[in-house]
Design a protein around this motif. Sequence first.
Motif, PDB file in Angstrom:
ATOM      1  N   MET A  65       0.831  -1.183   0.000  1.00 50.19           N
ATOM      2  CA  MET A  65       0.000   0.000   0.000  1.00 50.19           C
ATOM      3  C   MET A  65       0.874   1.244   0.000  1.00 50.19           C
ATOM      4  O   MET A  65       2.006   1.206   0.422  1.00 50.19           O
ATOM      5  N   THR A  66       0.307   2.332  -0.445  1.00 47.88           N
ATOM      6  CA  THR A  66       1.069   3.568  -0.475  1.00 47.88           C
ATOM      7  C   THR A  66       1.210   4.125   0.931  1.00 47.88           C
ATOM      8  O   THR A  66       0.381   3.907   1.794  1.00 47.88           O
ATOM      9  N   THR A  67       2.280   4.823   1.123  1.00 46.68           N
ATOM     10  CA  THR A  67       2.504   5.514   2.383  1.00 46.68           C
ATOM     11  C   THR A  67       2.681   6.976   2.079  1.00 46.68           C
ATOM     12  O   THR A  67       2.793   7.371   0.923  1.00 46.68           O
ATOM     13  N   ALA A  68       2.753   7.791   3.132  1.00 49.27           N
ATOM     14  CA  ALA A  68       2.904   9.231   2.922  1.00 49.27           C
ATOM     15  C   ALA A  68       4.146   9.543   2.110  1.00 49.27           C
ATOM     16  O   ALA A  68       4.166  10.475   1.328  1.00 49.27           O
ATOM     17  N   SER A  69       5.217   8.738   2.280  1.00 44.90           N
ATOM     18  CA  SER A  69       6.459   9.016   1.563  1.00 44.90           C
ATOM     19  C   SER A  69       6.376   8.649   0.086  1.00 44.90           C
ATOM     20  O   SER A  69       7.210   9.085  -0.694  1.00 44.90           O
ATOM     21  N   THR A  70       5.391   7.817  -0.301  1.00 41.22           N
ATOM     22  CA  THR A  70       5.292   7.415  -1.701  1.00 41.22           C
ATOM     23  C   THR A  70       4.044   7.979  -2.385  1.00 41.22           C
ATOM     24  O   THR A  70       3.679   7.525  -3.454  1.00 41.22           O
ATOM     25  N   ARG A  71       3.413   8.953  -1.760  1.00 45.85           N
ATOM     26  CA  ARG A  71       2.227   9.547  -2.382  1.00 45.85           C
ATOM     27  C   ARG A  71       2.638  10.279  -3.656  1.00 45.85           C
ATOM     28  O   ARG A  71       3.622  10.991  -3.689  1.00 45.85           O
ATOM     29  N   LEU A  72       1.837  10.087  -4.670  1.00 44.43           N
ATOM     30  CA  LEU A  72       2.081  10.738  -5.950  1.00 44.43           C
ATOM     31  C   LEU A  72       0.904  11.649  -6.258  1.00 44.43           C
ATOM     32  O   LEU A  72      -0.212  11.416  -5.791  1.00 44.43           O
ATOM     33  N   SER A  73       1.153  12.638  -7.094  1.00 42.87           N
ATOM     34  CA  SER A  73       0.043  13.454  -7.574  1.00 42.87           C
ATOM     35  C   SER A  73      -0.869  12.551  -8.403  1.00 42.87           C
ATOM     36  O   SER A  73      -0.455  11.483  -8.869  1.00 42.87           O
ATOM     37  N   LYS A  74      -2.094  12.971  -8.614  1.00 41.77           N
ATOM     38  CA  LYS A  74      -3.042  12.145  -9.358  1.00 41.77           C
ATOM     39  C   LYS A  74      -2.523  11.841 -10.776  1.00 41.77           C
ATOM     40  O   LYS A  74      -2.560  10.673 -11.202  1.00 41.77           O
ATOM     41  N   PRO A  75      -2.012  12.829 -11.534  1.00 39.41           N
ATOM     42  CA  PRO A  75      -1.473  12.500 -12.864  1.00 39.41           C
ATOM     43  C   PRO A  75      -0.271  11.553 -12.803  1.00 39.41           C
ATOM     44  O   PRO A  75      -0.156  10.643 -13.628  1.00 39.41           O
ATOM     45  N   ALA A  76       0.604  11.754 -11.821  1.00 37.61           N
ATOM     46  CA  ALA A  76       1.766  10.872 -11.694  1.00 37.61           C
ATOM     47  C   ALA A  76       1.332   9.460 -11.316  1.00 37.61           C
ATOM     48  O   ALA A  76       1.888   8.473 -11.812  1.00 37.61           O
ATOM     49  N   ARG A  77       0.346   9.341 -10.442  1.00 40.63           N
ATOM     50  CA  ARG A  77      -0.167   8.020 -10.064  1.00 40.63           C
ATOM     51  C   ARG A  77      -0.778   7.321 -11.271  1.00 40.63           C
ATOM     52  O   ARG A  77      -0.572   6.129 -11.493  1.00 40.63           O
ATOM     53  N   ARG A  78      -1.530   8.070 -12.081  1.00 40.29           N
ATOM     54  CA  ARG A  78      -2.131   7.480 -13.279  1.00 40.29           C
ATOM     55  C   ARG A  78      -1.049   6.929 -14.205  1.00 40.29           C
ATOM     56  O   ARG A  78      -1.169   5.821 -14.721  1.00 40.29           O
ATOM     57  N   GLU A  79       0.015   7.695 -14.412  1.00 41.38           N
ATOM     58  CA  GLU A  79       1.112   7.224 -15.262  1.00 41.38           C
ATOM     59  C   GLU A  79       1.762   5.981 -14.677  1.00 41.38           C
ATOM     60  O   GLU A  79       2.086   5.044 -15.407  1.00 41.38           O
ATOM     61  N   GLN A  80       1.952   5.964 -13.353  1.00 44.93           N
ATOM     62  CA  GLN A  80       2.537   4.801 -12.704  1.00 44.93           C
ATOM     63  C   GLN A  80       1.638   3.579 -12.892  1.00 44.93           C
ATOM     64  O   GLN A  80       2.107   2.478 -13.196  1.00 44.93           O
ATOM     65  N   LEU A  81       0.333   3.777 -12.753  1.00 45.08           N
ATOM     66  CA  LEU A  81      -0.602   2.668 -12.926  1.00 45.08           C
ATOM     67  C   LEU A  81      -0.608   2.173 -14.370  1.00 45.08           C
ATOM     68  O   LEU A  81      -0.646   0.965 -14.619  1.00 45.08           O
ATOM     69  N   LEU A  82      -0.559   3.098 -15.312  1.00 43.98           N
ATOM     70  CA  LEU A  82      -0.532   2.692 -16.722  1.00 43.98           C
ATOM     71  C   LEU A  82       0.771   1.955 -17.051  1.00 43.98           C
ATOM     72  O   LEU A  82       0.762   0.979 -17.805  1.00 43.98           O
ATOM     73  N   ASP A  83       1.893   2.413 -16.504  1.00 43.67           N
ATOM     74  CA  ASP A  83       3.167   1.703 -16.708  1.00 43.67           C
ATOM     75  C   ASP A  83       3.078   0.280 -16.169  1.00 43.67           C
ATOM     76  O   ASP A  83       3.508  -0.672 -16.820  1.00 43.67           O
ATOM     77  N   THR A  84       2.514   0.141 -14.974  1.00 47.20           N
ATOM     78  CA  THR A  84       2.381  -1.175 -14.359  1.00 47.20           C
ATOM     79  C   THR A  84       1.433  -2.057 -15.168  1.00 47.20           C
ATOM     80  O   THR A  84       1.716  -3.243 -15.401  1.00 47.20           O
ATOM     81  N   ALA A  85       0.325  -1.486 -15.620  1.00 50.39           N
ATOM     82  CA  ALA A  85      -0.630  -2.244 -16.436  1.00 50.39           C
ATOM     83  C   ALA A  85       0.016  -2.712 -17.736  1.00 50.39           C
ATOM     84  O   ALA A  85      -0.195  -3.854 -18.171  1.00 50.39           O
ATOM     85  N   MET A  86       0.822  -1.849 -18.349  1.00 50.06           N
ATOM     86  CA  MET A  86       1.493  -2.216 -19.597  1.00 50.06           C
ATOM     87  C   MET A  86       2.456  -3.376 -19.358  1.00 50.06           C
ATOM     88  O   MET A  86       2.544  -4.298 -20.177  1.00 50.06           O
ATOM     89  N   THR A  87       3.136  -3.361 -18.235  1.00 49.64           N
ATOM     90  CA  THR A  87       4.048  -4.457 -17.894  1.00 49.64           C
ATOM     91  C   THR A  87       3.277  -5.765 -17.724  1.00 49.64           C
ATOM     92  O   THR A  87       3.717  -6.822 -18.188  1.00 49.64           O
TER      93      THR A  87
END
Length: 197
Positions: A1-23
């Motif tokens: 799960m995410t923690t305060a130290s790994t919180r991303l902005s909503k656009p950055a989180r979306r990109e991270q999720l799309l990168d993970t989905a592509m993998t």
Amino acid sequence: MTTASTRLSKPARREQLLDTAMTIVRTQGADSLSLLTLAEAAGVSRPIVYDHFGTRPGLLLALYQRLDERHRAALAQALQGAAPVPGEMARVMSAAYFACAMDMPEWSAISAALKGNPDMEVIEHEMLNSYTAMMTAALLPHSGLMPEALQLRCVGVLGAAEAIAAELNRGRTTAADAVAALTDLIIGSIDTRTDRY
């Protein structure tokens, strides 16, 4: 799960999720991708994934659009560096198309997973219109055709490009032969001579 130290902005989180989905799609196939598997692989809660994509088709559509954006960006970049002569423009268009086809093997799997989705049909139309508009604008100065006629030919060329890309991804042709074939088709599409037949 995410923690305060790994919180991303909503656009950055979306990109991270799309990168993970592509993998996931690249390594396990589109059938293995769900909102749950994405949440687990990305190390986030399910509500975060649902907030970004809503449904599995929503996620797949986002991936498909991302691949299309990369494809169009590659074409635009290739055209910027091309000499303004028909043969060179056709060659760089062809090379950019097949470079993307080989670099994005997920394209076919995602497209197949979305077959029958009514939103997919709308997006495919928009993507085709956008890509053919780019091709038409680049080729129009080298053709005596009316823009509408040239755009229709570009639609046909893209259909051929898709079929050649499938052959390339199956290993039934080489990148060089695919580029040469599509280059010839593009050149033929802007040739307005009527004595060829």
